[in-house]
Design a protein around this motif. Structure first.
Motif, PDB file in Angstrom:
ATOM      1  N   HIS A   1       0.766  -1.274  -0.069  1.00  0.00           N
ATOM      2  CA  HIS A   1      -0.080  -0.016   0.078  1.00  0.00           C
ATOM      3  C   HIS A   1       0.958   1.241   0.008  1.00  0.00           C
ATOM      4  CE1 HIS A   1      -2.461  -3.200   1.383  1.00  0.00           C
ATOM      5  NE2 HIS A   1      -3.825  -2.453   1.049  1.00  0.00           N
ATOM      6  N   THR A   2       0.518   2.131  -0.816  1.00  0.00           N
ATOM      7  CA  THR A   2       1.139   3.581  -0.771  1.00  0.00           C
ATOM      8  C   THR A   2       0.491   4.552   0.099  1.00  0.00           C
ATOM      9  OG1 THR A   2       2.301   3.125  -2.751  1.00  0.00           O
ATOM     10  CG2 THR A   2       2.427   5.244  -2.194  1.00  0.00           C
ATOM     11  N   VAL A   3       0.746   5.377   0.766  1.00  0.00           N
ATOM     12  CA  VAL A   3      -0.036   6.435   1.588  1.00  0.00           C
ATOM     13  C   VAL A   3      -0.041   7.493   0.860  1.00  0.00           C
ATOM     14  CG1 VAL A   3      -0.039   7.648   3.728  1.00  0.00           C
ATOM     15  CG2 VAL A   3       0.682   5.305   3.866  1.00  0.00           C
ATOM     16  N   ILE A   4      -1.208   8.064   0.778  1.00  0.00           N
ATOM     17  CA  ILE A   4      -1.375   9.221   0.172  1.00  0.00           C
ATOM     18  C   ILE A   4      -1.425  10.772   1.034  1.00  0.00           C
ATOM     19  CG2 ILE A   4      -3.050  10.698  -1.247  1.00  0.00           C
ATOM     20  CD1 ILE A   4      -4.053   7.999  -2.454  1.00  0.00           C
ATOM     21  N   HIS A   5      -0.820  11.542   0.695  1.00  0.00           N
ATOM     22  CA  HIS A   5      -0.526  12.872   1.440  1.00  0.00           C
ATOM     23  C   HIS A   5      -1.189  13.932   0.717  1.00  0.00           C
ATOM     24  CE1 HIS A   5       1.923  10.616   4.388  1.00  0.00           C
ATOM     25  NE2 HIS A   5       2.762  10.467   3.200  1.00  0.00           N
ATOM     26  N   SER A   6      -1.749  14.839   1.335  1.00  0.00           N
ATOM     27  CA  SER A   6      -2.310  16.156   0.641  1.00  0.00           C
ATOM     28  C   SER A   6      -1.446  17.164   1.261  1.00  0.00           C
ATOM     29  CB  SER A   6      -3.830  16.246   0.666  1.00  0.00           C
ATOM     30  OG  SER A   6      -4.051  16.819   2.079  1.00  0.00           O
ATOM     31  N   ILE A   7      -1.713  18.786   0.637  1.00  0.00           N
ATOM     32  CA  ILE A   7      -1.256  19.826   1.257  1.00  0.00           C
ATOM     33  C   ILE A   7      -1.751  20.180   2.663  1.00  0.00           C
ATOM     34  CG2 ILE A   7      -1.119  22.249   0.683  1.00  0.00           C
ATOM     35  CD1 ILE A   7      -1.292  21.867  -2.329  1.00  0.00           C
ATOM     36  N   GLU A   8      -3.036  19.672   2.678  1.00  0.00           N
ATOM     37  CA  GLU A   8      -3.536  20.092   3.846  1.00  0.00           C
ATOM     38  C   GLU A   8      -3.237  18.948   5.009  1.00  0.00           C
ATOM     39  OE1 GLU A   8      -5.631  19.815   1.171  1.00  0.00           O
ATOM     40  OE2 GLU A   8      -5.533  21.869   0.914  1.00  0.00           O
TER      41      GLU A   8
END
Length: 130
Positions: A31-38
């Motif tokens: 699994h690859t974790v997704i990050h956002s700007i927030e």
């Protein structure tokens, strides 16, 4: 006391090639974790799974030659659970289908017991029994 009335077998169609002495599965579900700007860790992307295994088979009769032939020709086989009924081993269910050999390691000659050959394999289809 354990009830030893089942075993794993290598099957090619309906034919049993050999029983399996040892079976060591390894599976990977990345699994690859997704990050956002927030925020961090807002979700994940599931990658394709891989299922590999190493099996040891008795190096008797033509079993190792048959598996080596499957490997060199790129033919698929399945791993089945066989259940002993009386004096016969009957096919019960398939768990690992579309298996291929990726490498093999024959055993040394032993003085006592049956020599074992080791095969590294992968399964393209893994079935689950409800």
């Amino acid at each position: 006391m354990a009830d030893w009335n089942t075993r794993l077998e290598v099957k090619l169609g309906d034919a049993t090639i050999t029983p399996i002495s040892t079976f060591t599965p390894t599976f990977n579900v990345p699994h690859t974790v997704i990050h956002s700007i927030e925020a961090d860790n807002v979700g994940y992307v599931r990658q394709p799974f891989t299922f590999t295994f190493t099996m040891g088979v008795p190096a008797v009769a033509s079993a190792v030659a048959d598996l080596t032939e499957l490997a060199t020709n790129g033919r698929e086989f399945s791993i089945a659970v066989a259940e002993k009924k009386g004096t016969d081993w009957a096919f019960k269910s398939i768990k690992f289908a579309r298996c291929v050999v990726t490498s093999a390691s024959p055993s040394n000659v032993v003085i006592d017991g049956v020599p074992q050959a080791s095969f590294n394999c992968l399964a393209l289809s893994v079935g689950l029994e409800a």
